[in-house]
Design an enzyme around this catalytic site. Structure first.
Site, PDB file in Angstrom:
ATOM      1  N   CYS A   1       0.943  -1.333   0.116  1.00 14.30           N
ATOM      2  CA  CYS A   1      -0.083  -0.012   0.217  1.00 14.30           C
ATOM      3  C   CYS A   1       0.921   1.148  -0.046  1.00 14.30           C
ATOM      4  CB  CYS A   1      -1.036  -0.056   1.296  1.00 14.30           C
ATOM      5  SG  CYS A   1      -2.026   1.399   1.384  1.00 14.30           S
TER       6      CYS A   1
ATOM      7  N   CYS B   1      -0.040   4.286   7.213  1.00 13.02           N
ATOM      8  CA  CYS B   1      -0.879   4.052   8.541  1.00 13.02           C
ATOM      9  C   CYS B   1       0.068   3.143   9.319  1.00 13.02           C
ATOM     10  CB  CYS B   1      -2.084   3.323   8.207  1.00 13.02           C
ATOM     11  SG  CYS B   1      -3.292   4.135   7.156  1.00 13.02           S
TER      12      CYS B   1
ATOM     13  N   CYS C   1      -0.273  -0.394  10.579  1.00 15.12           N
ATOM     14  CA  CYS C   1      -0.903  -1.326   9.427  1.00 15.12           C
ATOM     15  C   CYS C   1       0.173  -2.315   8.776  1.00 15.12           C
ATOM     16  CB  CYS C   1      -1.516  -0.664   8.416  1.00 15.12           C
ATOM     17  SG  CYS C   1      -2.177  -1.777   6.893  1.00 15.12           S
TER      18      CYS C   1
ATOM     19  N   CYS D   1     -16.773  -9.582   4.178  1.00 17.29           N
ATOM     20  CA  CYS D   1     -16.073  -8.372   4.031  1.00 17.29           C
ATOM     21  C   CYS D   1     -14.921  -8.514   3.110  1.00 17.29           C
ATOM     22  CB  CYS D   1     -15.725  -7.859   5.448  1.00 17.29           C
ATOM     23  SG  CYS D   1     -16.959  -7.863   6.741  1.00 17.29           S
TER      24      CYS D   1
ATOM     25  N   CYS E   1     -20.017  -6.521   2.459  1.00 14.82           N
ATOM     26  CA  CYS E   1     -19.548  -5.162   2.876  1.00 14.82           C
ATOM     27  C   CYS E   1     -18.210  -4.874   2.252  1.00 14.82           C
ATOM     28  CB  CYS E   1     -19.224  -5.079   4.508  1.00 14.82           C
ATOM     29  SG  CYS E   1     -18.642  -3.377   5.052  1.00 14.82           S
TER      30      CYS E   1
ATOM     31  N   CYS F   1     -20.299   1.067   7.985  1.00 12.26           N
ATOM     32  CA  CYS F   1     -19.433   0.375   9.140  1.00 12.26           C
ATOM     33  C   CYS F   1     -18.123   1.070   9.386  1.00 12.26           C
ATOM     34  CB  CYS F   1     -19.236  -1.150   8.621  1.00 12.26           C
ATOM     35  SG  CYS F   1     -18.031  -2.080   9.801  1.00 12.26           S
TER      36      CYS F   1
ATOM     37  N   ARG G   1     -18.608  -4.768  17.179  1.00  7.52           N
ATOM     38  CA  ARG G   1     -17.880  -5.961  16.895  1.00  7.52           C
ATOM     39  C   ARG G   1     -16.559  -5.974  17.373  1.00  7.52           C
ATOM     40  NH1 ARG G   1     -17.396  -5.889  10.393  1.00  7.52           N
ATOM     41  NH2 ARG G   1     -19.671  -5.828  10.758  1.00  7.52           N
TER      42      ARG G   1
HETATM   43  S1  SF4 Z   1      -4.950   0.822   6.513  1.00  7.58           S
HETATM   44 FE1  SF4 Z   1      -3.242  -0.325   5.664  1.00  7.58          FE
HETATM   45  S2  SF4 Z   1      -3.891  -0.925   3.487  1.00  7.58           S
HETATM   46 FE2  SF4 Z   1      -5.215   0.485   4.584  1.00  7.58          FE
HETATM   47  S3  SF4 Z   1      -4.635   2.549   3.366  1.00  7.58           S
HETATM   48 FE3  SF4 Z   1      -3.714   2.432   5.526  1.00  7.58          FE
HETATM   49  S4  SF4 Z   1      -1.683   1.405   5.119  1.00  7.58           S
HETATM   50 FE4  SF4 Z   1      -2.964   1.071   3.177  1.00  7.58          FE
END
Ligand code: SF4
Length: 420
Positions: free
Chosen positions: A65, A69, A72, A109, A142, A202, A272
Protein backbone atom coordinates in the site's frame (compact mmCIF):
# COMPACT_ATOMS: atom_id res chain seq x y z
CA UNK A 1 -22.80 1.50 41.84
CA UNK A 2 -24.58 4.68 40.73
CA UNK A 3 -22.58 4.99 37.52
CA UNK A 4 -23.47 1.54 36.27
CA UNK A 5 -27.14 1.88 37.28
CA UNK A 6 -27.29 5.13 35.32
CA UNK A 7 -25.54 3.67 32.28
CA UNK A 8 -27.74 0.59 32.29
CA UNK A 9 -30.94 2.63 32.54
CA UNK A 10 -29.84 4.90 29.71
CA UNK A 11 -28.72 1.99 27.56
CA UNK A 12 -32.01 0.16 28.01
CA UNK A 13 -33.77 3.29 26.79
CA UNK A 14 -31.33 3.64 23.88
CA UNK A 15 -29.92 6.86 25.29
CA UNK A 16 -26.32 7.94 24.98
CA UNK A 17 -24.37 8.64 28.20
CA UNK A 18 -22.48 11.81 28.87
CA UNK A 19 -18.84 12.09 27.95
CA UNK A 20 -17.96 12.10 31.65
CA UNK A 21 -19.86 8.85 32.19
CA UNK A 22 -18.04 7.25 29.26
CA UNK A 23 -14.69 8.32 30.68
CA UNK A 24 -15.69 6.93 34.08
CA UNK A 25 -16.21 3.48 32.53
CA UNK A 26 -12.59 3.49 31.37
CA UNK A 27 -11.48 4.51 34.87
CA UNK A 28 -13.18 1.63 36.72
CA UNK A 29 -11.01 -0.79 38.68
CA UNK A 30 -10.44 -4.49 38.17
CA UNK A 31 -12.59 -5.12 41.26
CA UNK A 32 -15.51 -3.49 39.43
CA UNK A 33 -14.89 -5.17 36.10
CA UNK A 34 -17.48 -7.94 36.29
CA UNK A 35 -20.10 -5.39 37.35
CA UNK A 36 -19.17 -3.30 34.28
CA UNK A 37 -19.49 -6.34 32.01
CA UNK A 38 -22.83 -7.28 33.59
CA UNK A 39 -24.21 -3.77 33.10
CA UNK A 40 -23.09 -3.64 29.46
CA UNK A 41 -24.47 -7.16 29.04
CA UNK A 42 -27.95 -6.01 30.05
CA UNK A 43 -27.84 -3.33 27.37
CA UNK A 44 -26.50 -5.78 24.80
CA UNK A 45 -29.28 -8.30 25.53
CA UNK A 46 -31.95 -5.57 25.41
CA UNK A 47 -31.17 -4.77 21.78
CA UNK A 48 -29.47 -7.89 20.42
CA UNK A 49 -30.57 -10.77 22.65
CA UNK A 50 -27.99 -13.55 22.77
CA UNK A 51 -27.26 -13.40 19.03
CA UNK A 52 -23.70 -13.17 17.69
CA UNK A 53 -23.26 -11.99 14.12
CA UNK A 54 -20.36 -13.64 12.30
CA UNK A 55 -18.42 -11.73 9.64
CA UNK A 56 -15.82 -13.21 7.31
CA UNK A 57 -12.89 -11.32 5.85
CA UNK A 58 -11.61 -11.84 2.32
CA UNK A 59 -8.45 -9.89 1.58
CA UNK A 60 -8.79 -9.19 -2.14
CA UNK A 61 -5.42 -7.47 -2.47
CA UNK A 62 -2.73 -7.68 0.19
CA UNK A 63 0.20 -5.45 1.04
CA UNK A 64 2.17 -2.93 -1.04
CA UNK A 65 0.00 0.00 0.00
CA UNK A 66 1.27 3.54 -0.71
CA UNK A 67 -0.32 4.90 2.48
CA UNK A 68 1.62 5.18 5.75
CA UNK A 69 -0.86 4.12 8.46
CA UNK A 70 1.54 3.33 11.27
CA UNK A 71 -0.52 0.46 12.70
CA UNK A 72 -0.83 -1.42 9.42
CA UNK A 73 1.26 -4.37 8.27
CA UNK A 74 0.41 -3.49 4.65
CA UNK A 75 1.67 0.09 4.85
CA UNK A 76 4.30 1.84 2.82
CA UNK A 77 7.68 0.56 4.02
CA UNK A 78 6.27 -2.24 6.16
CA UNK A 79 8.83 -4.95 6.85
CA UNK A 80 6.21 -7.32 8.18
CA UNK A 81 6.49 -10.63 6.37
CA UNK A 82 2.86 -10.76 5.33
CA UNK A 83 1.34 -12.25 2.20
CA UNK A 84 1.59 -9.83 -0.71
CA UNK A 85 -0.57 -10.31 -3.78
CA UNK A 86 -2.60 -8.33 -6.24
CA UNK A 87 -6.33 -8.61 -6.94
CA UNK A 88 -7.89 -12.04 -6.49
CA UNK A 89 -10.00 -13.15 -9.42
CA UNK A 90 -13.76 -13.17 -8.75
CA UNK A 91 -13.94 -16.96 -8.56
CA UNK A 92 -11.00 -17.08 -6.13
CA UNK A 93 -12.65 -14.51 -3.88
CA UNK A 94 -16.00 -16.28 -4.14
CA UNK A 95 -14.39 -19.55 -3.10
CA UNK A 96 -12.91 -17.92 -0.01
CA UNK A 97 -16.24 -16.27 0.78
CA UNK A 98 -18.06 -19.59 0.47
CA UNK A 99 -15.86 -21.07 3.18
CA UNK A 100 -16.84 -18.29 5.55
CA UNK A 101 -20.54 -18.57 4.79
CA UNK A 102 -20.38 -22.34 5.22
CA UNK A 103 -18.78 -21.73 8.61
CA UNK A 104 -21.71 -19.58 9.73
CA UNK A 105 -20.81 -16.08 8.53
CA UNK A 106 -23.74 -13.84 7.67
CA UNK A 107 -21.61 -11.06 6.20
CA UNK A 108 -18.59 -11.23 3.91
CA UNK A 109 -16.17 -8.30 4.08
CA UNK A 110 -14.26 -7.68 0.85
CA UNK A 111 -11.14 -5.68 1.62
CA UNK A 112 -8.35 -4.38 -0.61
CA UNK A 113 -5.22 -2.52 0.40
CA UNK A 114 -4.59 0.86 -1.18
CA UNK A 115 -5.51 4.52 -0.88
CA UNK A 116 -8.73 4.05 -2.77
CA UNK A 117 -10.21 2.23 -5.76
CA UNK A 118 -9.92 3.13 -9.41
CA UNK A 119 -13.02 2.78 -11.54
CA UNK A 120 -11.47 -0.44 -12.90
CA UNK A 121 -11.23 -1.70 -9.30
CA UNK A 122 -14.93 -1.01 -8.83
CA UNK A 123 -15.53 -3.18 -11.92
CA UNK A 124 -13.45 -5.98 -10.37
CA UNK A 125 -15.36 -5.81 -7.11
CA UNK A 126 -18.66 -5.71 -9.00
CA UNK A 127 -17.73 -8.99 -10.71
CA UNK A 128 -16.63 -10.47 -7.39
CA UNK A 129 -19.88 -9.55 -5.66
CA UNK A 130 -21.85 -11.10 -8.50
CA UNK A 131 -19.90 -14.34 -8.13
CA UNK A 132 -20.52 -14.40 -4.38
CA UNK A 133 -24.22 -13.59 -4.63
CA UNK A 134 -24.70 -16.13 -7.42
CA UNK A 135 -23.68 -18.80 -4.95
CA UNK A 136 -25.55 -17.33 -1.99
CA UNK A 137 -28.01 -14.49 -2.67
CA UNK A 138 -28.69 -14.01 1.06
CA UNK A 139 -25.16 -13.14 2.08
CA UNK A 140 -24.48 -9.57 3.16
CA UNK A 141 -21.50 -7.95 1.47
CA UNK A 142 -19.48 -5.15 3.00
CA UNK A 143 -16.80 -3.56 0.83
CA UNK A 144 -13.67 -1.85 2.14
CA UNK A 145 -11.53 -0.25 -0.56
CA UNK A 146 -10.31 2.95 1.06
CA UNK A 147 -11.17 6.48 0.08
CA UNK A 148 -14.04 6.77 -2.38
CA UNK A 149 -14.28 9.20 -5.27
CA UNK A 150 -17.53 10.69 -6.50
CA UNK A 151 -20.07 8.16 -7.73
CA UNK A 152 -18.10 5.09 -6.65
CA UNK A 153 -20.36 4.43 -3.66
CA UNK A 154 -23.40 4.63 -5.94
CA UNK A 155 -21.80 2.12 -8.29
CA UNK A 156 -21.09 -0.28 -5.43
CA UNK A 157 -24.63 0.05 -4.15
CA UNK A 158 -26.07 -0.61 -7.61
CA UNK A 159 -23.82 -3.65 -7.93
CA UNK A 160 -25.27 -5.21 -4.79
CA UNK A 161 -23.05 -4.06 -1.92
CA UNK A 162 -24.91 -3.81 1.38
CA UNK A 163 -22.35 -1.88 3.41
CA UNK A 164 -19.10 0.02 3.18
CA UNK A 165 -16.38 -0.02 5.82
CA UNK A 166 -14.05 2.86 6.49
CA UNK A 167 -12.79 3.25 10.04
CA UNK A 168 -12.12 6.51 11.84
CA UNK A 169 -9.55 4.60 13.90
CA UNK A 170 -8.71 7.32 16.41
CA UNK A 171 -9.68 10.80 17.48
CA UNK A 172 -9.51 13.71 15.09
CA UNK A 173 -6.97 15.33 17.37
CA UNK A 174 -4.46 12.49 17.09
CA UNK A 175 -5.12 11.34 13.55
CA UNK A 176 -2.04 13.08 12.24
CA UNK A 177 0.07 11.03 14.64
CA UNK A 178 -0.91 7.71 13.06
CA UNK A 179 -1.02 8.58 9.36
CA UNK A 180 0.17 11.47 7.23
CA UNK A 181 -0.81 10.47 3.69
CA UNK A 182 -4.49 11.15 4.24
CA UNK A 183 -6.56 12.95 6.84
CA UNK A 184 -9.39 12.39 9.29
CA UNK A 185 -11.54 14.61 7.10
CA UNK A 186 -10.83 12.33 4.12
CA UNK A 187 -12.19 9.43 6.13
CA UNK A 188 -15.29 11.31 7.18
CA UNK A 189 -15.91 12.25 3.58
CA UNK A 190 -15.82 8.63 2.46
CA UNK A 191 -18.23 7.47 5.16
CA UNK A 192 -20.56 10.27 4.15
CA UNK A 193 -20.32 9.24 0.51
CA UNK A 194 -21.16 5.63 1.42
CA UNK A 195 -24.07 6.72 3.59
CA UNK A 196 -25.33 9.10 0.97
CA UNK A 197 -25.44 6.28 -1.57
CA UNK A 198 -27.60 4.18 0.74
CA UNK A 199 -24.88 1.82 1.92
CA UNK A 200 -24.89 0.80 5.58
CA UNK A 201 -21.94 2.47 7.25
CA UNK A 202 -19.42 0.33 9.09
CA UNK A 203 -16.84 2.44 10.87
CA UNK A 204 -14.83 1.77 13.98
CA UNK A 205 -11.62 2.31 15.87
CA UNK A 206 -8.30 0.83 16.88
CA UNK A 207 -7.39 0.82 20.57
CA UNK A 208 -3.90 0.32 21.93
CA UNK A 209 -1.95 2.76 19.78
CA UNK A 210 -0.95 4.86 22.80
CA UNK A 211 -4.07 7.02 22.77
CA UNK A 212 -5.56 8.57 25.90
CA UNK A 213 -8.96 7.77 27.37
CA UNK A 214 -10.14 11.12 26.01
CA UNK A 215 -9.10 10.09 22.50
CA UNK A 216 -11.05 6.86 22.78
CA UNK A 217 -14.15 8.66 24.01
CA UNK A 218 -13.76 11.27 21.25
CA UNK A 219 -13.68 8.71 18.47
CA UNK A 220 -16.52 6.64 19.90
CA UNK A 221 -18.78 9.69 20.19
CA UNK A 222 -17.76 10.72 16.68
CA UNK A 223 -18.79 7.30 15.40
CA UNK A 224 -22.14 7.63 17.12
CA UNK A 225 -22.70 11.02 15.55
CA UNK A 226 -21.56 9.71 12.19
CA UNK A 227 -24.33 7.14 12.29
CA UNK A 228 -22.23 4.03 11.94
CA UNK A 229 -24.49 0.97 11.89
CA UNK A 230 -21.65 -1.27 12.94
CA UNK A 231 -18.63 -0.33 15.03
CA UNK A 232 -15.64 -2.66 14.75
CA UNK A 233 -13.42 -2.35 17.80
CA UNK A 234 -9.90 -3.34 16.81
CA UNK A 235 -7.19 -3.94 19.38
CA UNK A 236 -3.84 -3.08 17.86
CA UNK A 237 -1.92 -6.10 16.61
CA UNK A 238 1.65 -4.86 16.97
CA UNK A 239 3.24 -6.38 13.89
CA UNK A 240 6.99 -6.72 13.79
CA UNK A 241 8.18 -4.49 10.95
CA UNK A 242 5.72 -1.66 11.63
CA UNK A 243 6.27 1.52 13.66
CA UNK A 244 3.90 0.35 16.40
CA UNK A 245 5.53 -3.07 16.88
CA UNK A 246 6.34 -2.34 20.50
CA UNK A 247 2.98 -0.83 21.47
CA UNK A 248 1.76 -3.54 23.80
CA UNK A 249 -0.47 -1.31 25.92
CA UNK A 250 -3.54 -3.47 26.38
CA UNK A 251 -4.65 -5.93 29.02
CA UNK A 252 -7.74 -8.14 28.75
CA UNK A 253 -9.33 -5.99 31.46
CA UNK A 254 -8.62 -2.80 29.55
CA UNK A 255 -10.13 -4.32 26.39
CA UNK A 256 -13.32 -5.23 28.26
CA UNK A 257 -13.62 -1.69 29.66
CA UNK A 258 -13.19 -0.25 26.17
CA UNK A 259 -15.82 -2.60 24.74
CA UNK A 260 -18.21 -1.67 27.55
CA UNK A 261 -17.69 2.03 26.93
CA UNK A 262 -18.35 1.53 23.21
CA UNK A 263 -21.52 -0.42 24.04
CA UNK A 264 -22.86 2.24 26.42
CA UNK A 265 -22.28 5.01 23.85
CA UNK A 266 -23.76 2.84 21.07
CA UNK A 267 -26.42 0.84 22.90
CA UNK A 268 -28.43 -0.15 19.83
CA UNK A 269 -25.57 -0.34 17.29
CA UNK A 270 -23.74 -3.47 16.18
CA UNK A 271 -20.54 -3.57 18.22
CA UNK A 272 -17.98 -5.96 16.77
CA UNK A 273 -14.87 -7.32 18.42
CA UNK A 274 -12.49 -7.07 15.47
CA UNK A 275 -8.75 -7.58 14.98
CA UNK A 276 -6.70 -8.39 18.07
CA UNK A 277 -9.44 -10.35 19.85
CA UNK A 278 -7.33 -13.44 20.42
CA UNK A 279 -4.10 -11.51 20.95
CA UNK A 280 -5.40 -9.18 23.67
CA UNK A 281 -8.56 -10.66 25.21
CA UNK A 282 -7.09 -14.15 25.16
CA UNK A 283 -8.93 -16.37 27.69
CA UNK A 284 -11.32 -13.50 28.44
CA UNK A 285 -12.87 -13.59 24.94
CA UNK A 286 -16.16 -15.11 26.16
CA UNK A 287 -16.71 -12.14 28.46
CA UNK A 288 -16.42 -9.90 25.39
CA UNK A 289 -19.43 -11.67 23.90
CA UNK A 290 -21.53 -10.36 26.78
CA UNK A 291 -20.81 -6.84 25.51
CA UNK A 292 -20.34 -7.08 21.75
CA UNK A 293 -22.86 -8.77 19.43
CA UNK A 294 -20.56 -9.41 16.49
CA UNK A 295 -17.13 -10.91 15.74
CA UNK A 296 -15.02 -11.97 12.78
CA UNK A 297 -14.94 -15.68 12.12
CA UNK A 298 -11.52 -17.23 11.62
CA UNK A 299 -8.59 -15.28 10.21
CA UNK A 300 -7.97 -11.56 9.74
CA UNK A 301 -6.50 -9.76 6.75
CA UNK A 302 -2.84 -10.45 7.41
CA UNK A 303 -2.83 -12.37 10.69
CA UNK A 304 -4.36 -15.64 11.79
CA UNK A 305 -7.22 -15.86 14.23
CA UNK A 306 -8.21 -18.89 16.22
CA UNK A 307 -9.82 -21.76 14.33
CA UNK A 308 -13.30 -21.01 13.07
CA UNK A 309 -14.64 -24.04 14.92
CA UNK A 310 -13.12 -22.69 18.12
CA UNK A 311 -15.07 -19.46 17.58
CA UNK A 312 -18.28 -21.44 17.16
CA UNK A 313 -17.56 -23.57 20.23
CA UNK A 314 -16.83 -20.46 22.29
CA UNK A 315 -20.14 -18.89 21.28
CA UNK A 316 -22.07 -22.02 22.21
CA UNK A 317 -20.21 -22.62 25.46
CA UNK A 318 -20.86 -19.03 26.56
CA UNK A 319 -24.60 -19.47 26.00
CA UNK A 320 -24.92 -17.41 22.83
CA UNK A 321 -26.17 -18.34 19.37
CA UNK A 322 -25.02 -17.52 15.85
CA UNK A 323 -27.28 -14.98 14.13
CA UNK A 324 -29.01 -16.51 11.13
CA UNK A 325 -29.23 -15.09 7.62
CA UNK A 326 -32.94 -14.37 8.04
CA UNK A 327 -32.59 -12.44 11.29
CA UNK A 328 -32.27 -8.67 11.40
CA UNK A 329 -29.10 -7.48 13.09
CA UNK A 330 -30.20 -4.00 14.12
CA UNK A 331 -33.25 -3.27 16.26
CA UNK A 332 -36.27 -2.28 14.22
CA UNK A 333 -36.08 1.42 15.08
CA UNK A 334 -32.50 1.57 13.78
CA UNK A 335 -33.41 -0.27 10.60
CA UNK A 336 -36.27 2.19 10.04
CA UNK A 337 -33.89 5.11 10.34
CA UNK A 338 -31.46 3.51 7.91
CA UNK A 339 -34.21 2.82 5.39
CA UNK A 340 -35.49 6.37 5.67
CA UNK A 341 -31.99 7.68 5.13
CA UNK A 342 -31.54 5.51 2.07
CA UNK A 343 -34.84 6.68 0.66
CA UNK A 344 -33.83 10.25 1.27
CA UNK A 345 -30.32 9.79 0.03
CA UNK A 346 -28.80 11.06 3.23
CA UNK A 347 -27.31 9.64 6.32
CA UNK A 348 -29.62 8.93 9.11
CA UNK A 349 -29.20 8.20 12.70
CA UNK A 350 -30.61 9.78 15.75
CA UNK A 351 -27.61 12.04 15.60
CA UNK A 352 -27.90 13.80 12.31
CA UNK A 353 -24.38 15.15 12.32
CA UNK A 354 -23.15 12.72 9.75
CA UNK A 355 -19.63 12.75 8.73
CA UNK A 356 -16.54 11.49 10.25
CA UNK A 357 -13.86 9.65 8.48
CA UNK A 358 -13.67 6.28 7.02
CA UNK A 359 -10.85 3.98 6.39
CA UNK A 360 -10.03 0.45 5.66
CA UNK A 361 -11.18 -2.17 7.97
CA UNK A 362 -9.65 -4.43 10.48
CA UNK A 363 -6.18 -3.57 9.34
CA UNK A 364 -6.37 0.12 9.97
CA UNK A 365 -7.01 2.57 7.29
CA UNK A 366 -7.12 5.73 5.44
CA UNK A 367 -7.47 8.79 7.46
CA UNK A 368 -8.39 12.32 6.97
CA UNK A 369 -6.78 15.55 7.44
CA UNK A 370 -5.88 15.85 11.04
CA UNK A 371 -7.26 18.75 12.99
CA UNK A 372 -5.27 21.91 12.89
CA UNK A 373 -3.70 21.07 16.21
CA UNK A 374 -2.54 17.66 15.13
CA UNK A 375 0.98 17.71 13.91
CA UNK A 376 1.71 15.96 10.66
CA UNK A 377 4.24 13.81 12.37
CA UNK A 378 5.92 11.00 10.54
CA UNK A 379 4.64 7.52 11.21
CA UNK A 380 7.88 6.55 12.86
CA UNK A 381 7.83 9.46 15.22
CA UNK A 382 4.18 8.86 15.96
CA UNK A 383 5.05 5.56 17.54
CA UNK A 384 7.40 7.28 19.90
CA UNK A 385 4.95 10.02 20.63
CA UNK A 386 2.09 7.68 21.27
CA UNK A 387 3.46 5.94 24.31
CA UNK A 388 3.50 8.85 26.73
CA UNK A 389 -0.17 9.49 26.00
CA UNK A 390 -1.20 6.12 27.34
CA UNK A 391 -2.59 6.13 30.88
CA UNK A 392 0.16 5.09 33.24
CA UNK A 393 -2.05 2.56 34.98
CA UNK A 394 -2.62 0.67 31.75
CA UNK A 395 0.39 1.36 29.59
CA UNK A 396 2.63 -1.30 30.97
CA UNK A 397 0.03 -3.98 31.51
CA UNK A 398 1.28 -6.38 28.88
CA UNK A 399 4.79 -7.46 28.24
CA UNK A 400 5.88 -7.89 24.64
CA UNK A 401 3.83 -10.80 23.31
CA UNK A 402 4.91 -10.90 19.71
CA UNK A 403 4.67 -14.69 19.95
CA UNK A 404 0.89 -14.21 19.83
CA UNK A 405 0.99 -12.51 16.42
CA UNK A 406 0.88 -15.11 13.68
CA UNK A 407 1.07 -13.99 10.05
CA UNK A 408 -1.69 -15.44 7.90
CA UNK A 409 -0.40 -18.16 5.58
CA UNK A 410 -3.67 -19.79 4.50
CA UNK A 411 -6.88 -18.86 2.74
CA UNK A 412 -7.12 -16.05 0.18
CA UNK A 413 -3.93 -15.62 -1.83
CA UNK A 414 -2.57 -19.08 -0.91
CA UNK A 415 -3.09 -22.67 -1.98
CA UNK A 416 -4.25 -23.63 1.51
CA UNK A 417 -7.87 -23.84 2.64
CA UNK A 418 -9.28 -20.81 4.47
CA UNK A 419 -9.81 -20.95 8.20
CA UNK A 420 -13.55 -20.84 8.73
S1 SF4 B 1 -4.80 0.77 6.65
FE1 SF4 B 1 -3.14 -0.29 5.58
S2 SF4 B 1 -4.01 -0.97 3.62
FE2 SF4 B 1 -5.39 0.61 4.48
S3 SF4 B 1 -4.65 2.57 3.59
FE3 SF4 B 1 -3.62 2.35 5.56
S4 SF4 B 1 -1.68 1.35 5.03
FE4 SF4 B 1 -3.04 1.05 3.29
Amino acid sequence: MDLLDTLTAKGLRGEVPTREEALAVLATTDDELLDVVAAAGKVRRRWFGRRVKLNYLVNLKSGLCPEDCSYCSQRLGSKAEILKYTWLKPDQAAEAARAGVAGGAKRVCLVASGRGPTDRDIDRVTDTMAAIKDADPEVEICVCLGLLSDNQAERLKAAGADAYNHNLNTSEGTYGDIATTHTYADRVDTVQKAHGAGLSACSGLIAGMGESDEDLVDVVFALRELGSDSVPVNFLIPFEGTPLAKEWNLTPQRCLRILAMVRFVNPDTEVRIAGGREVHLRSMQPLGLHIANSIFLGDYLTSEGQAGQTDLDMIKDAGFEVEGAGEATLPRHRADVAEAAQAGGGCGTAASACGSGGGCGPCGGHAHAPSSSAAQASSDSSAAQASPAAPAAESSGDELRSDLVKVRRRGAGTELAPNA
